[in-house]
Each structure stands twice: as structure tokens, then as C-alpha cells.
Design an enzyme around this catalytic site. Sequence first.
Site, PDB file in Angstrom:
ATOM      1  N   ASP A 135     -15.540  56.152   9.140  1.00  0.00           N
ATOM      2  CA  ASP A 135     -14.811  55.513   8.035  1.00  0.00           C
ATOM      3  C   ASP A 135     -14.643  56.437   6.847  1.00  0.00           C
ATOM      4  O   ASP A 135     -13.791  56.206   5.981  1.00  0.00           O
ATOM      5  CB  ASP A 135     -15.537  54.244   7.575  1.00  0.00           C
ATOM      6  N   GLN A 159     -18.148  44.145  17.161  1.00  0.00           N
ATOM      7  CA  GLN A 159     -16.819  44.733  17.381  1.00  0.00           C
ATOM      8  C   GLN A 159     -16.719  45.406  18.753  1.00  0.00           C
ATOM      9  O   GLN A 159     -15.643  45.479  19.330  1.00  0.00           O
ATOM     10  CB  GLN A 159     -16.501  45.784  16.307  1.00  0.00           C
ATOM     11  N   LYS A 202     -19.855  52.738  11.492  1.00  0.00           N
ATOM     12  CA  LYS A 202     -20.511  51.436  11.651  1.00  0.00           C
ATOM     13  C   LYS A 202     -22.020  51.582  11.825  1.00  0.00           C
ATOM     14  O   LYS A 202     -22.490  52.477  12.526  1.00  0.00           O
ATOM     15  CB  LYS A 202     -19.892  50.733  12.875  1.00  0.00           C
ATOM     16  N   ALA A 246     -10.908  51.754   9.828  1.00  0.00           N
ATOM     17  CA  ALA A 246     -10.448  52.526   8.667  1.00  0.00           C
ATOM     18  C   ALA A 246      -8.928  52.724   8.612  1.00  0.00           C
ATOM     19  O   ALA A 246      -8.297  52.416   7.589  1.00  0.00           O
ATOM     20  CB  ALA A 246     -11.193  53.862   8.634  1.00  0.00           C
TER      21      ALA A 246
HETATM   22  O1  MRU Z   1     -16.409  47.126   9.831  1.00  0.00           O
HETATM   23  P1  MRU Z   1     -15.290  47.672  10.664  1.00  0.00           P
HETATM   24  O2  MRU Z   1     -15.045  46.911  11.912  1.00  0.00           O
HETATM   25  O3  MRU Z   1     -14.036  47.881   9.841  1.00  0.00           O
HETATM   26  O4  MRU Z   1     -15.811  49.117  11.085  1.00  0.00           O
HETATM   27  C1  MRU Z   1     -14.987  49.946  11.860  1.00  0.00           C
HETATM   28  C2  MRU Z   1     -15.653  51.197  12.273  1.00  0.00           C
HETATM   29  O5  MRU Z   1     -16.799  51.444  11.965  1.00  0.00           O
HETATM   30  C3  MRU Z   1     -14.832  52.185  13.025  1.00  0.00           C
HETATM   31  O6  MRU Z   1     -15.647  52.955  13.864  1.00  0.00           O
HETATM   32  C4  MRU Z   1     -14.161  53.124  12.015  1.00  0.00           C
HETATM   33  O7  MRU Z   1     -13.363  52.401  11.127  1.00  0.00           O
HETATM   34  C5  MRU Z   1     -13.375  54.192  12.652  1.00  0.00           C
HETATM   35  S1  MRU Z   1     -11.871  53.528  13.157  1.00  0.00           S
HETATM   36  C6  MRU Z   1     -10.780  54.154  13.974  1.00  0.00           C
END
Ligand code: MRU
Length: 369
Positions: free
Chosen positions: A244, A203, A255, A55
Amino acid sequence: MKVNGKSMRTIWPVENDGAVEIIDQTLLPHRFEICRLTTLDEAANAISTMQVRGAPLIGATAAYGVYLGLREDASDKALNAAYAALMATRPTAVNLRWALDEMRSFLAPLAAAERAAAAYVRATEICDEDVAICCDIGINGLPLIIEAAKRKPEGTPVNILTHCNAGWLAAVDWGTALAPIYAAHNEGIILHIWVDETRPRNQGASLTAWELGQHGVAHSIIADNAGGHLMQGGQVDMVITGTDRTTAQGDVCNKIGTYLKALAAHDNGVPFYVALPGPTIDWTMSDGLAEIPIEERSGDEVKWISGRTEEGEVVSVDVTPEGSPAANPAFDVTPARLVTGLITERGLCPASREGLAGLYPEQAGKGTS
Ligand code: MRU
């Protein structure tokens, strides 16, 4: 944070050049490559293909994307078109809208001739602000880990489970969920991190494990389904994830799979913390389940997995029967009642309307009730 011992951020402008550089996260952990962004389209593409993700970093990249667009055309029409193109890249992380609103409200009153230079300055400030915010999240989350360490037998690690990547790769530096972990590691607290692999895009396995390894933090990658079992066995002292989008009443959207971890943590009395920067709070929303848009990505991400062969070649393989369709909701909502507490740059608070309003009184009045 460090890559091969060298301090880096995830995005930076190239001095006297006009371009912006990023780490191409689609290639990690097997290849570390820097990618150059020179146009609005390249910035938008980097967000949608997840060369940059997480995010805060999505917001930072969008801010530089506006700058890159205004270098070509700084008219009102182009500013609005840049806003729309970047806004369409990914729907769930609200930092995207926050950063674009910041950029447009700052740039719109300026003369067209001044806008590109001003956009560069504001985008760079947004990045610097993100670094300071994430650093403070680390400082504010550290006491939770210190307290957990006091409850552990001498010499044994605090076991923390995290999901996806909410580390420095997801922000400009430090990260959100991993910021308290880095702060604790730097204080000499013995840690061990359970890293959810985080299917379908992995990830956790690809990014979180890589960055923890670069920083020397002990960790084990686990299958997404292992967390509940480990909690039942007393092998998880706390969970920390990112988010997010956080609603005004403290629901968090992160996620896909985060909700299942929160359920398992609740059932086993394991504290479940969520770390977030202020720009991740959507003050216009209350009920996360009803209101947060959930990104639906291609089913191919579920069907195909990429990895390195023993010969060192990176390949993609299909792990599903030919003809079977796949669905791929990319985020889920964890209701506030399952969240033990929120860790923010302004301190800790309960996941509730009152908790968030106490930390952000100037914002709280603006949203829904
Ligand atoms: O799909 P992504 O890799 O962008 O998802 C990221 C996440 O879900 C993170 O946990 C979220 O952005 C928090 S980030 C500091």
C-alpha cells in the site's frame, strides 16, 4: 478480468449518465452486486467502508470521487473540500494521495465551468493508466515464475503464496501481486496458489480465492498461520504480495500479517517478492517503520466474522467472549532487507534506494535522502 466469463473492470463510468459503478466487494464472494456512486459522499463512503479497497482502486475511486463532487460544485472551495474529504477516508495507501494530487493539480488552473468534464477525463485516464501499469507488472514478473517452473519436476505446479487481495479486485484490472500469476497462467505454466485467508477481513479467503476461481487458477485457502509451516516443508516456491506504500528505501507496507510471511520466507530461503505500481511509492518517506501511518480499524472486525450458513443466508457471528476488547492494526511494515525484489511496471529491482532510483530516476531526486 472475467466474471462468469464476461470481461469487467472494478470501476467504470456509466455512459451518458454521469454516475460511476463499482463492484461492492463487501458482499463477495457470496453475492455479486454492482453499486452506483453518484455523489462525492457516496464515493468517500465506498472507500471507507471498503466496498472498494486495495491501493490502486482506492486511488481510482478517489479520482472519480473528485469528479462526482465537482458535478455539484466546481468552485475552488469545493475542489479543496473534495480533496480533504476523500483524503480522510483511509490513511495508509499512498495511491489515494497520489490520485488526489494528480486531480487537483490538473483541475485547479481550469475555469470552474470546465472542471467537472475535465475531472471525468482525468479520472478515466488514471483508470486506464492503472490497467496498463498492472498489465506491465504482470509481464515483468512473468520471467520469475518461468524460472521457478524450470526448477520444478515436470508436471508439478509452481507454488506461490500470496497475502490479502492484490488481484484485479484491488486495482482497476489485472492487479499487482496477482498480475504475474495471471500472466503465467495464461502462458500455460502450471500453478498452485496458497491463499492466506487474511484475518480479520478475510480478503484472501473472500476475494483472492474468488477471483482466482473465476479465472481458473488452482489455489488453496490456508489459515494465516499455515504459511511458515508450508515453507518449512518446501511447499512454497515464492511469495508475492502487494504493497500500500513503498518508501524510497524499499520498505513496504501491506496488509497486516505480511511481515510475518516475510520473516518466515527469509528463514526458509523462500524468495519474497513485492509487486507495485509507481504511484505506490512514497518518495517523501524513507524509514517505513517510523514514518508510514498505520490504519487502526474497529475491533469489531476482529470480533465478528461474516459467512454463509448451510441454508444460504449470510450472517455475522461474534467469535469472542463478551466484554473482551480487540485491537485492529490493519497494515504492517516489512523492511527492505526481507524483500527479495520489487516487481514494477518498469521492471524488477532490488528493494533499495538505489534499486528504485534506477527505475524511477525522475522521481528519486524529489524525496528524502
Ligand atoms: O485493506 P485493504 O483490503 O485495502 O488492503 C489491501 C492490501 O493490503 C493490498 O495488498 C494492497 O492494497 C496492494 S493492492 C494491489
